[in-house]
Design a protein around this motif. Sequence first.
Motif, short mmCIF file in Angstrom:
data_model
loop_
_atom_site.label_atom_id
_atom_site.label_comp_id
_atom_site.label_asym_id
_atom_site.label_seq_id
_atom_site.Cartn_x
_atom_site.Cartn_y
_atom_site.Cartn_z
N ASN A 20 74.67 -3.23 94.32
CA ASN A 20 75.32 -2.23 93.46
C ASN A 20 75.73 -0.97 94.21
O ASN A 20 76.06 0.03 93.59
N ARG A 21 75.65 -1.00 95.53
CA ARG A 21 75.87 0.22 96.31
C ARG A 21 77.10 0.16 97.22
O ARG A 21 77.91 1.08 97.23
N THR A 22 77.21 -0.91 98.01
CA THR A 22 78.20 -0.96 99.08
C THR A 22 79.64 -0.80 98.58
O THR A 22 80.48 -0.24 99.28
N TRP A 64 68.89 -3.69 97.55
CA TRP A 64 68.59 -2.26 97.70
C TRP A 64 69.17 -1.46 96.54
O TRP A 64 70.01 -1.92 95.77
N ASP A 65 68.66 -0.20 96.45
CA ASP A 65 69.28 0.77 95.56
C ASP A 65 69.61 2.00 96.41
O ASP A 65 69.60 1.91 97.65
N ASP A 66 69.88 3.12 95.78
CA ASP A 66 70.39 4.26 96.57
C ASP A 66 69.45 4.78 97.66
O ASP A 66 69.89 5.09 98.77
N GLY A 106 65.84 -2.17 87.95
CA GLY A 106 64.81 -1.20 88.35
C GLY A 106 65.31 0.22 88.22
O GLY A 106 65.94 0.56 87.23
N ASP A 107 65.00 1.07 89.16
CA ASP A 107 65.63 2.38 89.38
C ASP A 107 65.14 3.56 88.54
O ASP A 107 65.11 4.68 89.02
N VAL A 108 64.76 3.36 87.27
CA VAL A 108 64.64 4.51 86.36
C VAL A 108 63.24 5.12 86.26
O VAL A 108 63.03 6.09 85.53
#
Length: 347
Positions: A158-160, A95-97, A255-257
């Motif tokens: 990259n979140r937790t 996952w991401d944000d 990913g993300d951007v």
Amino acid sequence: MKKIILFFILGLTAHLFAQTTLKKIAFGSCGHQDKPQPILTTVDSLFKPDVFIYLGDNIYGDSHSMAALRKKYALLAAKSEFQRLKKNAKLIATWDDHDYGKNDAGEEYRMKKQSKKVFLTFWEEPKNSPRWKRAGIYTSYQFQTKGKKNIQVILLDNRTFRSKLLKANPEKDKKDKNDYTVNTDYHATMLGTQQWKWLEEELRKPADVRIICTSTQFGTEYNGYETWANFPLEQAKMIRLIEKTRANGVLFISGDVHYSELNVIKPDGMYPLYDMTSSGITETWDHVEPSDFREGQAFQGNNFGGIEFLENENGVLKIKFSVFDVKGVPKIKKEILLSELQLPKKI
Ligand SMILES: [Fe+2]
């Protein structure tokens, strides 16, 4: 008796899966559940991957309400293009944000345990998976090519555990731009202690190619948005860890951007570290951040990434790394011989 038969079937399935020959992996990120996702049809009908890796922002959840999150996952599940891809490829995900639940959130997000449950349930994580037991959602997979090359896929979380981001303040520091500034605190972390420890063990496992999947970009310079470069000590730690564990064949995907690009970091005394970014499945962005590490041009249309494993009769493995648009036209291409991703021999 019923139980015995069930265990036998489960065991057989796992065994068969381990025997499946891997030829192609596709990957993508940033798909809004309210929008059609024709790129998934392109992935399924033209590229035909064995595995599709969801790199985060797989839905735009953005809610503290787990009911709302589940509703948004249900909208993704109801899409015929998603169902077809799911039928034909193994789907794996980090996952991401936005699917974590809150824009740019890290370890401070108070609903992370509940949101993890929703995530693992939606992605049909087997009940005996260690992902249910430990904090966070990091995990890894092993596949094999026809020529018996071992392909390890490492999904990072990259979140937790990620320390809180520091707001940019250009009045105080002229180097600051956009949203965030660089955090050089020795205690600040991207992955957290346990995940770093686990990653070291993973990198010590035998594998020919190691695809490290990171929702936010690894291979960029500082640009004021979310990237590993906000935590330069952690970015350097990753490079040192690859060197220390003598892990050959590492490739990053991210990913993300909301655009795609290929970045490469060339650390002294080791092989180049490529980071292919594919984003987004539905989202786009009209501005591309400058990066001295970028090879060629970024691509700003909807896209997905592809990794093809091409082997000749002598066992030489070539990795074809690409980004494709919605028509299946390659927009970014890079061919890498596995022999180029090797640490220099120690003398
Ligand atoms: Fe994101």
